[in-house]
Design a protein around this motif. Structure first.
Motif, PDB file in Angstrom:
ATOM      1  N   LEU A  29       0.853  -1.185   0.000  1.00 19.49           N
ATOM      2  CA  LEU A  29       0.000   0.000   0.000  1.00 19.49           C
ATOM      3  C   LEU A  29       0.890   1.236   0.000  1.00 19.49           C
ATOM      4  CD1 LEU A  29      -2.659  -1.112   2.620  1.00 19.49           C
ATOM      5  CD2 LEU A  29      -3.197  -0.310   0.332  1.00 19.49           C
ATOM      6  N   GLN A  30       0.727   2.059  -1.014  1.00 14.17           N
ATOM      7  CA  GLN A  30       1.528   3.281  -1.076  1.00 14.17           C
ATOM      8  C   GLN A  30       0.990   4.277  -0.048  1.00 14.17           C
ATOM      9  OE1 GLN A  30       2.098   4.834  -4.996  1.00 14.17           O
ATOM     10  NE2 GLN A  30       2.781   6.832  -4.282  1.00 14.17           N
ATOM     11  N   SER A  31       1.822   4.604   0.915  1.00 15.82           N
ATOM     12  CA  SER A  31       1.380   5.495   1.988  1.00 15.82           C
ATOM     13  C   SER A  31       1.247   6.928   1.479  1.00 15.82           C
ATOM     14  CB  SER A  31       2.363   5.439   3.167  1.00 15.82           C
ATOM     15  OG  SER A  31       3.668   5.768   2.727  1.00 15.82           O
ATOM     16  N   LYS A  32       0.518   7.757   2.234  1.00 13.49           N
ATOM     17  CA  LYS A  32       0.289   9.134   1.842  1.00 13.49           C
ATOM     18  C   LYS A  32       0.293  10.018   3.083  1.00 13.49           C
ATOM     19  CE  LYS A  32      -3.870  10.138   0.540  1.00 13.49           C
ATOM     20  NZ  LYS A  32      -5.173  10.124  -0.151  1.00 13.49           N
ATOM     21  N   ASP A  33       0.445  11.299   2.871  1.00 13.41           N
ATOM     22  CA  ASP A  33       0.451  12.271   3.960  1.00 13.41           C
ATOM     23  C   ASP A  33      -0.976  12.457   4.473  1.00 13.41           C
ATOM     24  OD1 ASP A  33       0.953  14.251   5.745  1.00 13.41           O
ATOM     25  OD2 ASP A  33       1.578  15.755   4.275  1.00 13.41           O
ATOM     26  N   ILE A  34      -1.181  12.228   5.759  1.00 12.66           N
ATOM     27  CA  ILE A  34      -2.534  12.336   6.326  1.00 12.66           C
ATOM     28  C   ILE A  34      -2.753  13.675   7.029  1.00 12.66           C
ATOM     29  CG2 ILE A  34      -2.753   9.849   6.603  1.00 12.66           C
ATOM     30  CD1 ILE A  34      -2.112  10.224   9.571  1.00 12.66           C
ATOM     31  N   TYR A  35      -1.755  14.539   7.057  1.00  9.54           N
ATOM     32  CA  TYR A  35      -1.884  15.811   7.768  1.00  9.54           C
ATOM     33  C   TYR A  35      -2.149  16.998   6.835  1.00  9.54           C
ATOM     34  CZ  TYR A  35       0.093  13.106  11.598  1.00  9.54           C
ATOM     35  OH  TYR A  35       0.312  12.149  12.552  1.00  9.54           O
ATOM     36  N   SER A  36      -1.549  16.988   5.649  1.00  8.75           N
ATOM     37  CA  SER A  36      -1.711  18.135   4.755  1.00  8.75           C
ATOM     38  C   SER A  36      -3.055  18.186   4.017  1.00  8.75           C
ATOM     39  CB  SER A  36      -0.573  18.159   3.730  1.00  8.75           C
ATOM     40  OG  SER A  36      -0.553  16.965   2.975  1.00  8.75           O
ATOM     41  N   PRO A  37      -3.738  17.053   3.694  1.00  6.25           N
ATOM     42  CA  PRO A  37      -5.005  17.153   2.956  1.00  6.25           C
ATOM     43  C   PRO A  37      -6.074  17.914   3.730  1.00  6.25           C
ATOM     44  CG  PRO A  37      -4.167  14.907   2.914  1.00  6.25           C
ATOM     45  CD  PRO A  37      -3.344  15.653   3.904  1.00  6.25           C
ATOM     46  N   SER A  38      -7.052  18.416   2.993  1.00  2.00           N
ATOM     47  CA  SER A  38      -8.164  19.141   3.610  1.00  2.00           C
ATOM     48  C   SER A  38      -9.108  18.165   4.307  1.00  2.00           C
ATOM     49  CB  SER A  38      -8.925  19.932   2.543  1.00  2.00           C
ATOM     50  OG  SER A  38      -9.518  19.036   1.608  1.00  2.00           O
ATOM     51  N   MET A  39     -10.043  18.704   5.057  1.00  3.74           N
ATOM     52  CA  MET A  39     -11.009  17.869   5.771  1.00  3.74           C
ATOM     53  C   MET A  39     -11.887  17.088   4.797  1.00  3.74           C
ATOM     54  SD  MET A  39     -12.030  16.861   8.706  1.00  3.74           S
ATOM     55  CE  MET A  39     -11.261  18.079   9.779  1.00  3.74           C
ATOM     56  N   ASP A  40     -12.236  17.702   3.671  1.00  7.79           N
ATOM     57  CA  ASP A  40     -13.061  17.006   2.677  1.00  7.79           C
ATOM     58  C   ASP A  40     -12.319  15.801   2.089  1.00  7.79           C
ATOM     59  OD1 ASP A  40     -15.077  18.819   3.082  1.00  7.79           O
ATOM     60  OD2 ASP A  40     -14.475  20.119   1.413  1.00  7.79           O
ATOM     61  N   GLU A  41     -11.028  15.978   1.805  1.00  7.02           N
ATOM     62  CA  GLU A  41     -10.243  14.873   1.261  1.00  7.02           C
ATOM     63  C   GLU A  41     -10.107  13.734   2.281  1.00  7.02           C
ATOM     64  OE1 GLU A  41      -7.190  17.049  -1.845  1.00  7.02           O
ATOM     65  OE2 GLU A  41      -6.749  17.153   0.293  1.00  7.02           O
ATOM     66  N   THR A  42      -9.922  14.097   3.528  1.00  6.41           N
ATOM     67  CA  THR A  42      -9.805  13.076   4.580  1.00  6.41           C
ATOM     68  C   THR A  42     -11.113  12.312   4.742  1.00  6.41           C
ATOM     69  OG1 THR A  42      -8.171  14.431   5.750  1.00  6.41           O
ATOM     70  CG2 THR A  42      -9.246  12.676   7.001  1.00  6.41           C
ATOM     71  N   GLU A  43     -12.236  13.011   4.739  1.00  9.21           N
ATOM     72  CA  GLU A  43     -13.529  12.350   4.864  1.00  9.21           C
ATOM     73  C   GLU A  43     -13.806  11.440   3.666  1.00  9.21           C
ATOM     74  OE1 GLU A  43     -16.405  15.389   5.416  1.00  9.21           O
ATOM     75  OE2 GLU A  43     -15.836  15.778   7.518  1.00  9.21           O
ATOM     76  N   TYR A  44     -13.370  11.862   2.485  1.00 12.08           N
ATOM     77  CA  TYR A  44     -13.549  11.027   1.295  1.00 12.08           C
ATOM     78  C   TYR A  44     -12.736   9.742   1.415  1.00 12.08           C
ATOM     79  CZ  TYR A  44     -13.166   9.433  -3.533  1.00 12.08           C
ATOM     80  OH  TYR A  44     -13.172   8.664  -4.674  1.00 12.08           O
ATOM     81  N   ASP A  45     -11.490   9.848   1.888  1.00 11.67           N
ATOM     82  CA  ASP A  45     -10.655   8.655   2.064  1.00 11.67           C
ATOM     83  C   ASP A  45     -11.281   7.693   3.071  1.00 11.67           C
ATOM     84  OD1 ASP A  45      -8.923   9.785   0.283  1.00 11.67           O
ATOM     85  OD2 ASP A  45      -7.430  10.395   1.778  1.00 11.67           O
ATOM     86  N   ILE A  46     -11.808   8.238   4.155  1.00 14.56           N
ATOM     87  CA  ILE A  46     -12.452   7.390   5.174  1.00 14.56           C
ATOM     88  C   ILE A  46     -13.677   6.701   4.604  1.00 14.56           C
ATOM     89  CG2 ILE A  46     -13.640   7.426   7.392  1.00 14.56           C
ATOM     90  CD1 ILE A  46     -11.790   9.719   8.224  1.00 14.56           C
ATOM     91  N   VAL A  93     -14.266   5.919   1.421  1.00 13.16           N
ATOM     92  CA  VAL A  93     -13.862   4.872   0.474  1.00 13.16           C
ATOM     93  C   VAL A  93     -13.361   3.637   1.210  1.00 13.16           C
ATOM     94  CG1 VAL A  93     -12.223   4.296  -1.350  1.00 13.16           C
ATOM     95  CG2 VAL A  93     -13.360   6.509  -1.363  1.00 13.16           C
ATOM     96  N   MET A  94     -12.571   3.835   2.260  1.00 14.26           N
ATOM     97  CA  MET A  94     -12.071   2.706   3.037  1.00 14.26           C
ATOM     98  C   MET A  94     -13.214   1.953   3.712  1.00 14.26           C
ATOM     99  SD  MET A  94      -8.776   2.235   2.831  1.00 14.26           S
ATOM    100  CE  MET A  94      -8.423   1.302   4.305  1.00 14.26           C
ATOM    101  N   ALA A  95     -14.166   2.684   4.272  1.00 14.99           N
ATOM    102  CA  ALA A  95     -15.306   2.046   4.936  1.00 14.99           C
ATOM    103  C   ALA A  95     -16.149   1.253   3.935  1.00 14.99           C
ATOM    104  CB  ALA A  95     -16.162   3.101   5.633  1.00 14.99           C
ATOM    105  N   LYS A  96     -16.359   1.816   2.758  1.00  7.60           N
ATOM    106  CA  LYS A  96     -17.127   1.116   1.723  1.00  7.60           C
ATOM    107  C   LYS A  96     -16.399  -0.136   1.253  1.00  7.60           C
ATOM    108  CE  LYS A  96     -19.456   1.916  -2.696  1.00  7.60           C
ATOM    109  NZ  LYS A  96     -19.719   2.897  -3.789  1.00  7.60           N
ATOM    110  N   PHE A  97     -15.080  -0.040   1.168  1.00  4.88           N
ATOM    111  CA  PHE A  97     -14.299  -1.199   0.740  1.00  4.88           C
ATOM    112  C   PHE A  97     -14.415  -2.337   1.751  1.00  4.88           C
ATOM    113  CE2 PHE A  97     -10.231  -3.459   1.281  1.00  4.88           C
ATOM    114  CZ  PHE A  97     -10.196  -4.146   0.083  1.00  4.88           C
ATOM    115  N   PHE A  98     -14.262  -2.044   3.033  1.00  5.12           N
ATOM    116  CA  PHE A  98     -14.324  -3.090   4.047  1.00  5.12           C
ATOM    117  C   PHE A  98     -15.732  -3.671   4.176  1.00  5.12           C
ATOM    118  CE2 PHE A  98     -10.450  -0.966   5.837  1.00  5.12           C
ATOM    119  CZ  PHE A  98      -9.608  -2.046   5.671  1.00  5.12           C
ATOM    120  N   GLN A  99     -16.747  -2.885   3.875  1.00  2.00           N
ATOM    121  CA  GLN A  99     -18.116  -3.397   3.919  1.00  2.00           C
ATOM    122  C   GLN A  99     -18.408  -4.338   2.759  1.00  2.00           C
ATOM    123  OE1 GLN A  99     -20.578   0.090   4.040  1.00  2.00           O
ATOM    124  NE2 GLN A  99     -20.239   0.465   6.220  1.00  2.00           N
ATOM    125  N   SER A 100     -17.829  -4.042   1.602  1.00  2.00           N
ATOM    126  CA  SER A 100     -18.134  -4.842   0.405  1.00  2.00           C
ATOM    127  C   SER A 100     -17.196  -6.036   0.246  1.00  2.00           C
ATOM    128  CB  SER A 100     -18.034  -3.961  -0.843  1.00  2.00           C
ATOM    129  OG  SER A 100     -16.733  -3.407  -0.975  1.00  2.00           O
TER     130      SER A 100
END
Length: 211
Positions: A72-89, A91-98
Motif C-alpha cells: 500500500l503506497q502510503s500518503k500524507d494524512i496531515y496536509s489534505p483538507s477535511m473534505d479529502e480526509t472524509e472522502y478517504d475514510i 472509500v475505506m469504509a465502503k471497501f471493508f463493507q463490500s
C-alpha cells in the motif's frame, strides 16, 4: 479452660497425618500427567505456507487456499483538507463493507535503501580533483551510510486470501480498483515477498538486502 481449647486446636492444625495423606495422593497424581506433545520436526511444519505458485502467490498448507500480498503506497494524512480526509475514510469504509473475504493490513519496518545515492556520491568522489570538495563528499557519504545502517521506513502491505488462484486474481483486481482511489497498490517482486515472510517470522532480524 479457654486456653486449653485453643491449645488443642493448635495441635489439630499441625497434625502431620492429613499432610502425609495429601502428599501421597499428590505423588500418585504425577503418574497420571499427560505426555508432552511432540515437537515439530522442521520450520516447514510450523509455517502455514506450502509453496509459491508460478504467478508469485503462496499456496497454504492443507486446504487453506492461497495468499498474496501487495504494498500500500502510503500518503500524507496531515496536509489534505477535511473534505479529502472524509472522502478517504468513506472509500475505506465502503471497501471493508463490500469485501467479504479474509484480508489484513500489516505494517513493517524495513531498512532505508540508500544504494543509489551512495553510488552517485562514489562516482563524484572518483571524478573529483578538489581536496576541499572531497571532504564535503566524504561527509555526505558517511551521512548516507549512517541512514542506511540505523534508520528504517515504515511500509504497509495488504495480505489477501482466497480458496483458488482464479479467486485470488479477482480479489487482487477488486482491491486495486477500490483502494487505488486513495492508496495505490504496488505489485511486489518474488524476492520482496520472501523478504516479507522472513521479516514477519524473524522480527528481530535485519535484512541484508531488499527485493
Amino acid at each position: 479452660m479457654a486456653f486449653s481449647e485453643e491449645h488443642e486446636e493448635q495441635h489439630a492444625l499441625f497434625d502431620e497425618q492429613p499432610f502425609k495423606k495429601r502428599k501421597k495422593r499428590h505423588k500418585g497424581s504425577k503418574s497420571q500427567k499427560k505426555k508432552r506433545s511432540q515437537v515439530k520436526a522442521s520450520i516447514a511444519d510450523i509455517l502455514p505456507i506450502r509453496d509459491m505458485t508460478d504467478d508469485g502467490a503462496f499456496q497454504l498448507q492443507g486446504d487453506s487456499g492461497y495468499m498474496d500480498m501487495m504494498q500500500l503506497q502510503s500518503k500524507d494524512i496531515y496536509s489534505p483538507s477535511m473534505d479529502e480526509t472524509e472522502y478517504d475514510i468513506m472509500v475505506m469504509a465502503k471497501f471493508f463493507q463490500s469485501y467479504a473475504s479474509n484480508i489484513k493490513i500489516v505494517s513493517m519496518n524495513f531498512p532505508v535503501d540508500m544504494q543509489r545515492q551512495l553510488d552517485a556520491v562514489d562516482r563524484k568522489i572518483k571524478r573529483n580533483t578538489s581536496p576541499l570538495y572531497e571532504r564535503f563528499l566524504l561527509k555526505k557519504r558517511n551521512e548516507l551510510a549512517f541512514l542506511e545502517q540505523h534508520r528504517t521506513n515504515r511500509e504497509f502491505y495488504l495480505y489477501m486470501y482466497a480458496s483458488s488462484i482464479k479467486q485470488l486474481s479477482e480479489y487482487r483486481n477488486n482491491c486495486q480498483r477500490y483502494l487505488g482511489q486513495i492508496s495505490p497498490l504496488l505489485p511486489l517482486t518474488e524476492e520482496k515477498k520472501l523478504d516479507l515472510l522472513y521479516k514477519l517470522y524473524n522480527q528481530n532480524s535485519k535484512l541484508e538486502k531488499r527485493g
